[in-house]
Design a protein around this motif. Sequence first.
Motif, mmCIF file in Angstrom:
data_model
loop_
_atom_site.group_PDB
_atom_site.id
_atom_site.type_symbol
_atom_site.label_atom_id
_atom_site.label_comp_id
_atom_site.label_asym_id
_atom_site.label_seq_id
_atom_site.Cartn_x
_atom_site.Cartn_y
_atom_site.Cartn_z
ATOM 1 N N SER A 164 -18.699 22.128 -31.708
ATOM 2 C CA SER A 164 -18.942 21.920 -30.289
ATOM 3 C C SER A 164 -18.797 23.230 -29.515
ATOM 4 O O SER A 164 -18.154 24.175 -29.971
ATOM 5 C CB SER A 164 -17.950 20.896 -29.727
ATOM 6 N N ARG A 165 -19.396 23.244 -28.336
ATOM 7 C CA ARG A 165 -19.235 24.402 -27.449
ATOM 8 C C ARG A 165 -17.762 24.588 -27.101
ATOM 9 O O ARG A 165 -17.280 25.709 -26.991
ATOM 10 C CB ARG A 165 -20.057 24.220 -26.173
ATOM 11 N N GLN A 166 -17.063 23.468 -26.923
ATOM 12 C CA GLN A 166 -15.635 23.536 -26.616
ATOM 13 C C GLN A 166 -14.871 24.179 -27.782
ATOM 14 O O GLN A 166 -13.947 24.958 -27.570
ATOM 15 C CB GLN A 166 -15.063 22.146 -26.326
ATOM 16 N N GLY A 167 -15.277 23.861 -29.004
ATOM 17 C CA GLY A 167 -14.653 24.478 -30.181
ATOM 18 C C GLY A 167 -14.855 25.982 -30.197
ATOM 19 O O GLY A 167 -13.938 26.739 -30.538
ATOM 20 N N VAL A 168 -16.055 26.412 -29.825
ATOM 21 C CA VAL A 168 -16.346 27.852 -29.747
ATOM 22 C C VAL A 168 -15.492 28.482 -28.652
ATOM 23 O O VAL A 168 -14.859 29.531 -28.856
ATOM 24 C CB VAL A 168 -17.846 28.103 -29.477
ATOM 25 N N HIS A 169 -15.457 27.837 -27.498
ATOM 26 C CA HIS A 169 -14.661 28.338 -26.379
ATOM 27 C C HIS A 169 -13.202 28.487 -26.780
ATOM 28 O O HIS A 169 -12.554 29.513 -26.498
ATOM 29 C CB HIS A 169 -14.796 27.398 -25.175
ATOM 30 N N ASP A 170 -12.659 27.472 -27.449
ATOM 31 C CA ASP A 170 -11.255 27.520 -27.885
ATOM 32 C C ASP A 170 -11.020 28.637 -28.892
ATOM 33 O O ASP A 170 -10.001 29.335 -28.832
ATOM 34 C CB ASP A 170 -10.841 26.178 -28.482
ATOM 35 N N ALA A 171 -11.959 28.822 -29.823
ATOM 36 C CA ALA A 171 -11.823 29.891 -30.825
ATOM 37 C C ALA A 171 -11.820 31.264 -30.148
ATOM 38 O O ALA A 171 -11.035 32.144 -30.518
ATOM 39 C CB ALA A 171 -12.940 29.800 -31.855
ATOM 40 N N ILE A 172 -12.684 31.434 -29.167
ATOM 41 C CA ILE A 172 -12.748 32.717 -28.451
ATOM 42 C C ILE A 172 -11.467 32.931 -27.658
ATOM 43 O O ILE A 172 -10.898 34.032 -27.662
ATOM 44 C CB ILE A 172 -13.997 32.783 -27.547
#
Length: 134
Positions: free
Chosen positions: A46-54
């Motif tokens: 998910s985009r949220q997963g990418v955001h959290d990883a960043i």
Amino acid sequence: MSKNLGMCQLLDLYGGLLTEKQRDIMDMYYNDDFSLGEIADHYDISRQGVHDAIKRGDEALEEYESKLGLLDADNAHKQEILEYKKLALDAFNECNAHRSFRSVAEKIVTLLETFDERLADYENPEPQEEESKD
């Protein structure tokens, strides 16, 4: 310095301390200018997963810098070179004004060229080769 430039520098210095996936996500985001959606599609998350990883990566890089201070040391070194270059340029201008100091002025030109080469290293750093994984 913009936040993205700062993160790119931190990623260059400390990226090897992140997980491979986190480093790749951050590289795509900061260096390749991919959107969250593009990265999410690439990793099928998910985009949220990418955001959290960043966000976690940003925090980790900032923590490494606060403990190790490599970027601050690098910036201090660059500033020192700039100061030496200014002193050499002042000496060159003074020597160049007097015929009897022309040979000194020529040596100072060599110093100035060396300073320029060192400063260029900050603008175009050589990529560090990763050790091969056999």
